[in-house]
Design a protein around this motif. Sequence first.
Motif, short mmCIF file in Angstrom:
data_model
loop_
_atom_site.label_atom_id
_atom_site.label_comp_id
_atom_site.label_asym_id
_atom_site.label_seq_id
_atom_site.Cartn_x
_atom_site.Cartn_y
_atom_site.Cartn_z
N GLU A 169 0.84 -1.26 0.13
CA GLU A 169 -0.04 -0.02 0.13
C GLU A 169 0.93 1.22 -0.07
OE1 GLU A 169 -4.15 1.84 2.34
OE2 GLU A 169 -2.61 0.23 3.21
N GLU A 170 0.47 2.30 -0.94
CA GLU A 170 1.25 3.35 -1.04
C GLU A 170 0.03 4.65 -1.30
OE1 GLU A 170 4.62 5.87 -3.32
OE2 GLU A 170 4.68 3.72 -3.31
N SER A 171 -0.05 5.43 -0.18
CA SER A 171 -1.02 6.67 -0.52
C SER A 171 -2.25 6.24 -0.75
CB SER A 171 -0.36 7.64 -1.70
OG SER A 171 0.75 8.15 -1.24
N GLY A 172 -3.06 5.05 -0.22
CA GLY A 172 -4.35 4.58 -0.58
C GLY A 172 -4.40 3.90 -1.55
N TRP A 173 -3.11 3.53 -2.37
CA TRP A 173 -3.17 2.70 -3.54
C TRP A 173 -2.62 1.24 -3.30
CZ3 TRP A 173 -5.89 4.01 -8.01
CH2 TRP A 173 -6.44 5.13 -8.12
N LEU A 174 -3.35 0.27 -3.75
CA LEU A 174 -2.91 -1.17 -3.55
C LEU A 174 -2.17 -1.72 -4.69
CD1 LEU A 174 -5.62 -2.22 -1.34
CD2 LEU A 174 -3.42 -1.59 -0.38
N PHE A 175 -1.35 -2.50 -4.39
CA PHE A 175 -0.57 -3.33 -5.73
C PHE A 175 0.18 -4.33 -5.25
CE2 PHE A 175 1.84 0.50 -4.06
CZ PHE A 175 3.09 -0.10 -3.92
N ILE A 176 0.57 -5.27 -6.24
CA ILE A 176 1.13 -6.56 -5.70
C ILE A 176 2.41 -6.53 -4.89
CG2 ILE A 176 2.34 -8.66 -6.61
CD1 ILE A 176 -0.49 -8.97 -7.13
N GLY A 177 2.36 -7.30 -3.89
CA GLY A 177 3.22 -7.13 -3.00
C GLY A 177 4.43 -8.25 -2.96
N PRO A 178 5.32 -8.38 -2.17
CA PRO A 178 6.43 -9.16 -2.16
C PRO A 178 6.04 -10.57 -2.04
CG PRO A 178 6.62 -7.75 -0.17
CD PRO A 178 5.75 -7.25 -1.15
N ARG A 179 5.05 -10.91 -0.86
CA ARG A 179 4.72 -12.15 -0.61
C ARG A 179 3.87 -12.89 -1.71
NH1 ARG A 179 1.92 -14.46 4.84
NH2 ARG A 179 1.81 -16.65 4.11
N ALA A 180 3.06 -11.98 -2.53
CA ALA A 180 2.31 -12.56 -3.67
C ALA A 180 3.39 -12.79 -4.57
CB ALA A 180 1.31 -11.57 -4.02
N GLU A 181 4.26 -12.14 -4.72
CA GLU A 181 5.28 -12.49 -5.73
C GLU A 181 5.84 -13.96 -5.39
OE1 GLU A 181 6.43 -11.02 -8.59
OE2 GLU A 181 5.88 -9.20 -8.42
N ARG A 182 6.32 -14.15 -3.99
CA ARG A 182 6.84 -15.39 -3.81
C ARG A 182 5.82 -16.70 -4.01
NH1 ARG A 182 8.54 -12.23 0.99
NH2 ARG A 182 7.14 -13.29 2.17
N GLU A 183 4.55 -16.52 -3.37
CA GLU A 183 3.72 -17.35 -3.29
C GLU A 183 3.06 -17.69 -4.56
OE1 GLU A 183 2.62 -19.30 -0.85
OE2 GLU A 183 3.46 -18.18 1.08
N PHE A 184 2.86 -16.80 -5.59
CA PHE A 184 2.13 -17.07 -6.82
C PHE A 184 2.81 -16.46 -8.11
CE2 PHE A 184 -1.07 -16.51 -3.40
CZ PHE A 184 -1.53 -17.54 -3.39
N GLY A 185 4.14 -15.90 -7.94
CA GLY A 185 4.75 -15.18 -8.93
C GLY A 185 5.23 -16.04 -10.18
N GLY A 186 5.39 -17.23 -9.88
CA GLY A 186 6.02 -18.27 -10.97
C GLY A 186 5.16 -18.31 -12.14
#
Length: 696
Positions: free
Chosen positions: A435-452
């Motif tokens: 989260e940054e300034s009220g906006w949400l985007f893909i975070g590091p854990r999503a990259e690890r769990e589902f990013g392949g």
Amino acid sequence: MSEPTGIAPTLEYHVANTLGWPDLRPLQRAAVAPLRSGADCLLIAPTAGGKTEAATFTLLTRMTEEGWTGLSVVYVAPLKALLNNLLPRLEQYTAWLGRRVALWHGDIGVSARRAILSEPPDILLTTPESLEAMLVSRRVDHRLLFRGLRAMVADEIHSFAAGDRGWHLVAVLERIQRIAEHRIQRIGLSATLGNPDEVLRWYQGSNAGAGVVASVVSAGDPPAEPELALDYVGSVENAAVVIAALHASEKRLVFCESRAQAEQLTYGLRAEGVTTFISHSSLSLDERRQSERAFAEARDCVIVSTSTLELGIDIGDLDRMIQLDAPRSVSSFLQRLGRTGRRAGTSRNALFLATEQETFLRAAGLLQLWGTGFVEPITPPPSPRHIAAQQFLALALQEGRFARTTWREWWGGSPVMADGGEVLAYLVDEEFLAEESGWLFIGPRAEREFGGRNFMELLSTFLTDLELVVHEGRKEIGSISPISLDADVQRGAKPLLLAGRAWRVRSVDWKRHIVDVEAHSSRGRVRWASSSLPESFEMMRARRDVLLGSDPPAELSQRAVTALETIRSTWSERVDPSAFVFERGEVEVTYWSMAGLRAHETLAAALPVEFETRSTNEYMRFTAVFDLTAMRLTDLDGVLPYVDPRAVEGLKFSAALPERLARETLAERFVDHEHASDVATAPVAVHTPALFSPEA
């Protein structure tokens, strides 16, 4: 045509002169007015009742008269094979009007997809997973592609609505509605539904909230009573002998309840000299297509299948449907029964061949329940919190980022997001979303769990077990579970069975998940992982009725009559016409309530732990200290069945939920308060036979 149909004159001309139809079918006529009005519709007709044409003829008419341009209609189906089968028909219909149809799913190559994107067709045949892939792909301008969408057709909608793929479908549809310029008309097709109004309201989603008219359309005379027969053969090998001897020169479709059973039967039929084909989900695409194509073109043959041929894939004119053992629902039986009786002068028919006493009783109970007119209501599984988690992550991929305060707008109030606030908070706290300034985007854990592989794991809503691909030289035969590869099979001492043929294993590459084989002459074997399934209260109660003397509405062979007498005798101490039986032994007591595993496990969760309850679909079993009074006083309010923490691994996207919420999701899908209460309060007959063993 006897009178104007309401479809485009060009279509009327080709229906009469190209297809040679004297008139539209009843459902096709009945569907024209509500579909033309823009109403959301559920079209219901028996298998081969012309549902696809009922939807597409009217949509093509509107497309022409209203000047629709670009991608106007998305047609989704649960199976790629069904979409492949539909393509030639729809290519013909669209060509009559100068329109186009295209196919997009996991087997479609990159060049074909590029062609679709550069010049979108009027109708796109696809799956929900491929729709999701289009939304999140950086190669697809999803706003441009879907902005002109006017209608979505969901074929075999009962198949979607019964599972998480249905929640995924309606959630994706709401996201597409958000970026489309027009309200999307929702059209569902089905042959068997016990609660069509409820299923249509579920599919409508935000359209229902906007006041869009909904219409369930069914028409035509009910089909004639089918010819049903039940036999007891005692083994798969005996079933092969019986099938080989019956209905020579006819086309027979045999349904099996497991892939291993299908393989055994196919091998046995071929050993009897019967031309036999096979289709199931672990065979390669090429093997399945060859079997289905050859069967459609042949006579005097058998195709053996699991549920893969239950849905409306065209395999040509069929004479006989044979069921090994029994499916788990009346709805499934009706789908399979509807594969017969399509030609003029033929009737629907089904022959049940039971290989065990247990499955004989299941078949008899199924037929008994069908005879009452019962069809299971389709209820989407409750609490799709894991799908909500998947949707948040998919939206972040689709848009790059989204505002935390406005996320509800993307799903139009869909029940899939009923617990969206709690799920979203967890995703942010655990860095699945940043989260940054009220906006949400893909975070590091999503990259690890589902990013392949570009988040491919995020695009499928169901889990698949690890399987090894079997190759003969360069040809792929299919895939098998690792449990089939014991030491004897791996060193070539025992052959493997796949595609109805025996193979000797030459080598196993565990890193690449590849098994190299060569043809072998001996009978082989194969196994896939399986588990016992909970059965419905209605199915179990019908089985109890059979045990108490109700005869299933089918012709019983002499072997079946004898088997039924034996089974009733075996169960005589376990069923009572006026009460449930409590069997009290020296070490254990067994409650033969026959209410289904869900009801039993719900009740067990409310009982004191010292009773050490064990349950099946048929009974609840306790230690000898069990007190019946405790069951009478049980409070079921808010009770959920116990869920082993390891079971959470079987819930797709469970990593994106707190463990407590994931376990609650599974428990809420397994609970049965209504019938647990029936079990707790029913009259009881206590039996204490000296020689009776509950394990018998």
